[in-house]
Structures are given as C-alpha cells and as structure tokens.
Design a protein around this motif. Structure first.
Motif, PDB file in Angstrom:
ATOM      1  N   ALA A  43      54.691  20.771  88.937  1.00 50.45           N
ATOM      2  CA  ALA A  43      54.800  20.976  90.633  1.00 50.45           C
ATOM      3  C   ALA A  43      54.888  22.359  90.940  1.00 50.45           C
ATOM      4  CB  ALA A  43      55.605  19.710  91.053  1.00 50.45           C
ATOM      5  N   LEU A  44      53.941  23.000  90.858  1.00 49.16           N
ATOM      6  CA  LEU A  44      53.917  24.748  91.089  1.00 49.16           C
ATOM      7  C   LEU A  44      53.067  24.922  92.618  1.00 49.16           C
ATOM      8  CD1 LEU A  44      53.260  26.355  87.680  1.00 49.16           C
ATOM      9  CD2 LEU A  44      55.688  25.518  88.923  1.00 49.16           C
ATOM     10  N   ILE A  87      23.781  16.966  97.019  1.00 44.37           N
ATOM     11  CA  ILE A  87      24.452  16.466  96.014  1.00 44.37           C
ATOM     12  C   ILE A  87      25.908  16.825  96.450  1.00 44.37           C
ATOM     13  CG2 ILE A  87      25.277  16.793  93.489  1.00 44.37           C
ATOM     14  CD1 ILE A  87      22.490  17.737  93.142  1.00 44.37           C
ATOM     15  N   HIS A  88      26.648  15.672  96.554  1.00 43.51           N
ATOM     16  CA  HIS A  88      28.048  16.081  96.885  1.00 43.51           C
ATOM     17  C   HIS A  88      29.129  15.628  95.646  1.00 43.51           C
ATOM     18  CE1 HIS A  88      26.218  15.504 100.716  1.00 43.51           C
ATOM     19  NE2 HIS A  88      27.034  16.476 101.311  1.00 43.51           N
ATOM     20  N   ILE A  89      29.826  16.712  95.146  1.00 41.29           N
ATOM     21  CA  ILE A  89      30.821  16.419  94.037  1.00 41.29           C
ATOM     22  C   ILE A  89      32.345  16.674  94.485  1.00 41.29           C
ATOM     23  CG2 ILE A  89      31.301  17.422  91.806  1.00 41.29           C
ATOM     24  CD1 ILE A  89      28.437  16.486  91.673  1.00 41.29           C
ATOM     25  N   HIS A  90      32.994  15.799  94.012  1.00 40.17           N
ATOM     26  CA  HIS A  90      34.391  15.681  94.274  1.00 40.17           C
ATOM     27  C   HIS A  90      35.035  16.129  92.819  1.00 40.17           C
ATOM     28  CE1 HIS A  90      38.126  12.864  94.965  1.00 40.17           C
ATOM     29  NE2 HIS A  90      38.530  14.281  94.703  1.00 40.17           N
ATOM     30  N   LEU A  91      35.749  17.437  92.939  1.00 39.63           N
ATOM     31  CA  LEU A  91      36.305  17.987  91.706  1.00 39.63           C
ATOM     32  C   LEU A  91      37.797  17.573  91.827  1.00 39.63           C
ATOM     33  CD1 LEU A  91      34.491  21.562  92.088  1.00 39.63           C
ATOM     34  CD2 LEU A  91      34.073  19.679  90.382  1.00 39.63           C
ATOM     35  N   VAL A  92      38.277  17.337  90.598  1.00 36.21           N
ATOM     36  CA  VAL A  92      39.907  17.107  90.536  1.00 36.21           C
ATOM     37  C   VAL A  92      40.242  17.814  89.251  1.00 36.21           C
ATOM     38  CG1 VAL A  92      41.599  15.180  90.435  1.00 36.21           C
ATOM     39  CG2 VAL A  92      39.383  14.867  91.554  1.00 36.21           C
ATOM     40  N   PHE A  93      41.446  18.590  89.615  1.00 36.84           N
ATOM     41  CA  PHE A  93      41.953  19.197  88.291  1.00 36.84           C
ATOM     42  C   PHE A  93      43.526  19.507  88.583  1.00 36.84           C
ATOM     43  CE2 PHE A  93      39.022  22.298  90.294  1.00 36.84           C
ATOM     44  CZ  PHE A  93      39.981  23.452  90.639  1.00 36.84           C
ATOM     45  N   ALA A  94      44.244  19.649  87.491  1.00 43.91           N
ATOM     46  CA  ALA A  94      45.688  19.444  87.502  1.00 43.91           C
ATOM     47  C   ALA A  94      46.314  20.875  87.263  1.00 43.91           C
ATOM     48  CB  ALA A  94      46.175  18.671  86.812  1.00 43.91           C
ATOM     49  N   VAL A  95      47.433  21.348  87.796  1.00 40.24           N
ATOM     50  CA  VAL A  95      48.290  22.436  87.329  1.00 40.24           C
ATOM     51  C   VAL A  95      48.393  22.251  85.994  1.00 40.24           C
ATOM     52  CG1 VAL A  95      50.446  23.638  87.739  1.00 40.24           C
ATOM     53  CG2 VAL A  95      49.147  22.691  89.709  1.00 40.24           C
ATOM     54  N   LYS A  96      48.727  23.242  85.058  1.00 36.24           N
ATOM     55  CA  LYS A  96      49.203  23.178  83.606  1.00 36.24           C
ATOM     56  C   LYS A  96      50.120  22.415  83.438  1.00 36.24           C
ATOM     57  CE  LYS A  96      49.183  25.936  79.525  1.00 36.24           C
ATOM     58  NZ  LYS A  96      48.953  27.396  79.026  1.00 36.24           N
ATOM     59  N   GLY A 106      52.140  36.630  93.418  1.00 32.37           N
ATOM     60  CA  GLY A 106      53.405  36.159  93.457  1.00 32.37           C
ATOM     61  C   GLY A 106      54.018  34.980  93.992  1.00 32.37           C
ATOM     62  N   LEU A 107      52.818  34.121  94.394  1.00 32.36           N
ATOM     63  CA  LEU A 107      53.357  32.777  94.942  1.00 32.36           C
ATOM     64  C   LEU A 107      54.203  31.806  94.154  1.00 32.36           C
ATOM     65  CD1 LEU A 107      49.747  32.373  96.753  1.00 32.36           C
ATOM     66  CD2 LEU A 107      51.722  33.411  97.791  1.00 32.36           C
ATOM     67  N   SER A 108      54.178  31.883  92.984  1.00 28.96           N
ATOM     68  CA  SER A 108      54.545  30.789  92.017  1.00 28.96           C
ATOM     69  C   SER A 108      55.697  31.389  91.365  1.00 28.96           C
ATOM     70  CB  SER A 108      53.784  30.185  90.910  1.00 28.96           C
ATOM     71  OG  SER A 108      54.513  29.466  90.086  1.00 28.96           O
ATOM     72  N   ASN A 165      42.298  19.668  99.359  1.00 27.50           N
ATOM     73  CA  ASN A 165      43.784  19.201  99.537  1.00 27.50           C
ATOM     74  C   ASN A 165      44.281  19.197  98.211  1.00 27.50           C
ATOM     75  OD1 ASN A 165      46.106  18.782 101.019  1.00 27.50           O
ATOM     76  ND2 ASN A 165      45.653  16.506 101.475  1.00 27.50           N
ATOM     77  N   SER A 166      45.770  19.528  98.168  1.00 32.60           N
ATOM     78  CA  SER A 166      46.147  19.536  97.017  1.00 32.60           C
ATOM     79  C   SER A 166      47.830  19.037  96.965  1.00 32.60           C
ATOM     80  CB  SER A 166      46.529  21.403  96.518  1.00 32.60           C
ATOM     81  OG  SER A 166      47.054  21.958  97.618  1.00 32.60           O
ATOM     82  N   MET A 167      48.255  18.804  95.993  1.00 30.12           N
ATOM     83  CA  MET A 167      49.508  18.113  95.881  1.00 30.12           C
ATOM     84  C   MET A 167      50.029  19.209  94.888  1.00 30.12           C
ATOM     85  SD  MET A 167      49.757  15.549  97.630  1.00 30.12           S
ATOM     86  CE  MET A 167      51.405  14.876  97.071  1.00 30.12           C
ATOM     87  N   PRO A 168      51.369  19.299  94.966  1.00 30.28           N
ATOM     88  CA  PRO A 168      52.093  20.129  94.107  1.00 30.28           C
ATOM     89  C   PRO A 168      51.429  20.265  92.411  1.00 30.28           C
ATOM     90  CG  PRO A 168      53.764  18.991  95.185  1.00 30.28           C
ATOM     91  CD  PRO A 168      52.433  18.150  95.510  1.00 30.28           C
ATOM     92  N   ASP A 169      50.965  19.127  92.030  1.00 31.69           N
ATOM     93  CA  ASP A 169      50.613  19.169  90.527  1.00 31.69           C
ATOM     94  C   ASP A 169      48.987  19.008  90.372  1.00 31.69           C
ATOM     95  OD1 ASP A 169      50.234  16.368  91.471  1.00 31.69           O
ATOM     96  OD2 ASP A 169      51.264  15.774  89.735  1.00 31.69           O
TER      97      ASP A 169
END
Length: 163
Positions: free
Chosen positions: A31-32, A18-27, A97-99, A60-64
């Motif tokens: 763009a953090l 089973i291969h799952i593609h998960l997608v979620f966003a920064v609150k 303290g990355l953000s 992979n990620s984008m800023p958001d």
C-alpha cells in the motif's frame, strides 16, 4: 456518419474504436500509493498515455493498485504502453520522493477490452474503487475480472513476485 477532416490515420483506410481497461499492482501489493499524491500520479500517467497517442478515459488508484481506461490506438502494442507507463511513473515517483520506500510496480498486468456502450459502466466502476474495496480485496476483484472475461489463469501466479 461522423467524419474527421484534419486527423490522419497512420494507415489509410484503417479505423478503430478500442477501449482497454488496464489493471496493475504495486510490487508485492504494498500500500504505497498515498492519498496525498495519488492525483499527481494520475495526472503524470495521463501525460504518458497522451504522449503515446492514446486517450485517457478514466483513471483511479488504491494504495496497492491502479485502474486505467484508455481509448487505445493501434500504433503501439499494449505491452509496450504498459511498460512505458510503469517505468516512467516508477522513475517519477522515486525521483519526486513521493514514497517513503523505493517504489516499483509488480510484474504483469491485466488488459480487458470493452465496447463503447459499456464505457459508462467501466467509468463508474473505476471511479468507485474506494467503495468497492471496503468490501472486497484487490485480489478478489482481479479474480472476478479474470473469470468474467473467461481468462485462463493460474492462481499461483496472480501478482506473485516469485515467478
């Protein structure tokens, strides 16, 4: 036929691929996630995935927002895995303290399943996020994913903190 001699399943005669593609966003889709530390985030999340007994295929990620493709093992519910990924990575980002402001992930996520023959497409899709988002917003991308998988959704609730 492919055999594995040293790996034991939790349940005899239970096998899966089973291969799952998960997608979620920064609150608030802020763009953090900055380029300076996004690879460190990917490595940290890879460790969480592996510690939970799954296999990272691509991240992979984008800023958001973030995309993760995993080889999913059935011993853990997907919501529990996502909760662990979000909570542990949030603590780590804030502790390091990355953000510049308090980091948090948006409530909710997308989980989409793929067969093995589609993996090269999904891997390239995740790798090419930077190119994709020169032309399309995250929300536009996410709606296309929901529609292509024929997922019923209410546009009012798409990564909206007011729910």
């Amino acid at each position: 036929m492919r055999k594995t001699q040293n790996k034991k399943s939790n349940v005899p005669n239970t096998y899966s691929q089973i291969h799952i593609h998960l997608v979620f966003a920064v609150k608030f889709r802020r763009a953090l996630i900055l380029p300076q530390w996004k690879n460190r985030l990917h490595m940290y999340m890879t460790g969480i995935i592996q510690n939970n007994g799954h296999k990272l295929v691509q991240i992979n990620s984008m800023p958001d927002h973030l995309h993760i493709l995993i080889g999913y093992k059935m011993h853990q519910a997907i919501p529990a895995l996502v909760q662990n990924l979000k909570s542990e990575s949030t603590k780590w980002i804030n502790r390091m303290g990355l953000s510049k402001e308090t980091f948090a992930w948006q409530k909710g996520y997308g989980a989409f399943s793929y067969c093995k023959r589609d993996l090269s497409y999904v891997i390239r899709y995740i790798q090419n996020q930077e190119l994709r988002h020169k032309k399309e917003s995250f929300l536009g991308e996410y709606v296309k994913m929901l529609e292509s998988f024929e997922v019923d959704y209410n546009p009012e609730y798409l990564f909206n903190e007011l729910i």
